[in-house]
Design a protein around this motif. Structure first.
Motif, PDB file in Angstrom:
ATOM      1  N   ALA A 191       0.826  -1.210   0.000  1.00  0.00           N
ATOM      2  CA  ALA A 191       0.000   0.000   0.000  1.00  0.00           C
ATOM      3  C   ALA A 191       0.863   1.263   0.000  1.00  0.00           C
ATOM      4  O   ALA A 191       0.551   2.235  -0.692  1.00  0.00           O
ATOM      5  CB  ALA A 191      -0.944   0.005   1.206  1.00  0.00           C
ATOM      6  N   TRP A 205       2.445   1.634  -3.440  1.00  0.00           N
ATOM      7  CA  TRP A 205       1.377   1.974  -4.378  1.00  0.00           C
ATOM      8  C   TRP A 205       1.020   3.457  -4.253  1.00  0.00           C
ATOM      9  O   TRP A 205       0.890   4.155  -5.254  1.00  0.00           O
ATOM     10  CB  TRP A 205       0.180   1.090  -4.102  1.00  0.00           C
ATOM     11  N   ALA A 206       0.851   3.931  -3.023  1.00  0.00           N
ATOM     12  CA  ALA A 206       0.492   5.341  -2.812  1.00  0.00           C
ATOM     13  C   ALA A 206       1.606   6.269  -3.307  1.00  0.00           C
ATOM     14  O   ALA A 206       1.329   7.301  -3.924  1.00  0.00           O
ATOM     15  CB  ALA A 206       0.202   5.593  -1.336  1.00  0.00           C
ATOM     16  N   ALA A 232       1.529   6.407  -6.972  1.00  0.00           N
ATOM     17  CA  ALA A 232       0.389   7.178  -7.466  1.00  0.00           C
ATOM     18  C   ALA A 232       0.703   8.670  -7.563  1.00  0.00           C
ATOM     19  O   ALA A 232       0.006   9.405  -8.268  1.00  0.00           O
ATOM     20  CB  ALA A 232      -0.821   6.954  -6.569  1.00  0.00           C
ATOM     21  N   LEU A 243      -2.420   4.860 -11.139  1.00  0.00           N
ATOM     22  CA  LEU A 243      -2.418   4.130  -9.869  1.00  0.00           C
ATOM     23  C   LEU A 243      -3.376   4.733  -8.848  1.00  0.00           C
ATOM     24  O   LEU A 243      -3.595   4.145  -7.785  1.00  0.00           O
ATOM     25  CB  LEU A 243      -1.005   4.094  -9.285  1.00  0.00           C
ATOM     26  N   ARG A 244      -3.937   5.882  -9.163  1.00  0.00           N
ATOM     27  CA  ARG A 244      -4.879   6.538  -8.238  1.00  0.00           C
ATOM     28  C   ARG A 244      -6.260   5.900  -8.400  1.00  0.00           C
ATOM     29  O   ARG A 244      -7.100   6.352  -9.163  1.00  0.00           O
ATOM     30  CB  ARG A 244      -4.950   8.031  -8.522  1.00  0.00           C
ATOM     31  N   LEU A 254      -6.696   1.295  -3.819  1.00  0.00           N
ATOM     32  CA  LEU A 254      -5.597   1.680  -2.929  1.00  0.00           C
ATOM     33  C   LEU A 254      -6.121   1.954  -1.530  1.00  0.00           C
ATOM     34  O   LEU A 254      -5.550   1.501  -0.539  1.00  0.00           O
ATOM     35  CB  LEU A 254      -4.866   2.911  -3.467  1.00  0.00           C
ATOM     36  N   TYR A 311      -1.240  11.414  -0.958  1.00  0.00           N
ATOM     37  CA  TYR A 311      -0.522  10.193  -1.339  1.00  0.00           C
ATOM     38  C   TYR A 311       0.819  10.085  -0.612  1.00  0.00           C
ATOM     39  O   TYR A 311       1.227   8.988  -0.223  1.00  0.00           O
ATOM     40  CB  TYR A 311      -0.342  10.123  -2.852  1.00  0.00           C
TER      41      TYR A 311
END
Length: 123
Positions: free
Chosen positions: A24, A27-28, A31, A37-38, A42, A101
């Motif tokens: 996570a 991923w953030a 993003a 990726l947003r 998520l 993010y």
């Protein structure tokens, strides 16, 4: 449930907690650069990862009570710090909405690091 079951649960949830917060967090942070990726997924992953912090904390406390074992003090300290970190990151979500993010990505990675540290001190 027996002591062995609680110990196994505590171990498995600990690894899932570390991995889910790591994924996570990355991923953030990804993003920030890549808009694709947003995605709402998520936030679901991040929420599940942070719920696991409290599941882990509860399983650890129950394990200490059922097994009547004293866990190393710093293991307990870093485990509790994970929960405190979740509260702090969540509390700053409004003030740092323009850096959402970054906040959640770095927060998840920080929680992952605390959990790893607790695992190494757990024995």
């Amino acid at each position: 449930m027996s002591t062995d079951v609680w110990a196994a649960l505590h171990t498995v949830v600990g690894w899932v907690l570390v991995l889910s917060n790591g994924v996570a967090g990355l991923w953030a942070l990804g993003a920030i650069r890549w808009g694709a990726l947003r995605h709402r997924s998520l936030w679901w992953l991040l929420g599940a990862a942070w719920v696991l912090v409290f599941v882990q904390l509860t399983a650890g406390v129950i394990l200490m009570r059922v097994a009547a074992v004293d866990a190393p003090a710093f293991h307990v300290f870093y485990g509790a710090c994970c929960a405190v970190a979740v509260f702090f990151v969540y509390a700053y979500r409004q003030q740092l909405a323009h850096r959402r993010y970054e906040l959640f990505g770095l927060g998840a990675l920080f929680i992952m690091g605390l959990a790893i540290r607790a695992m190494f001190l757990g024995g």
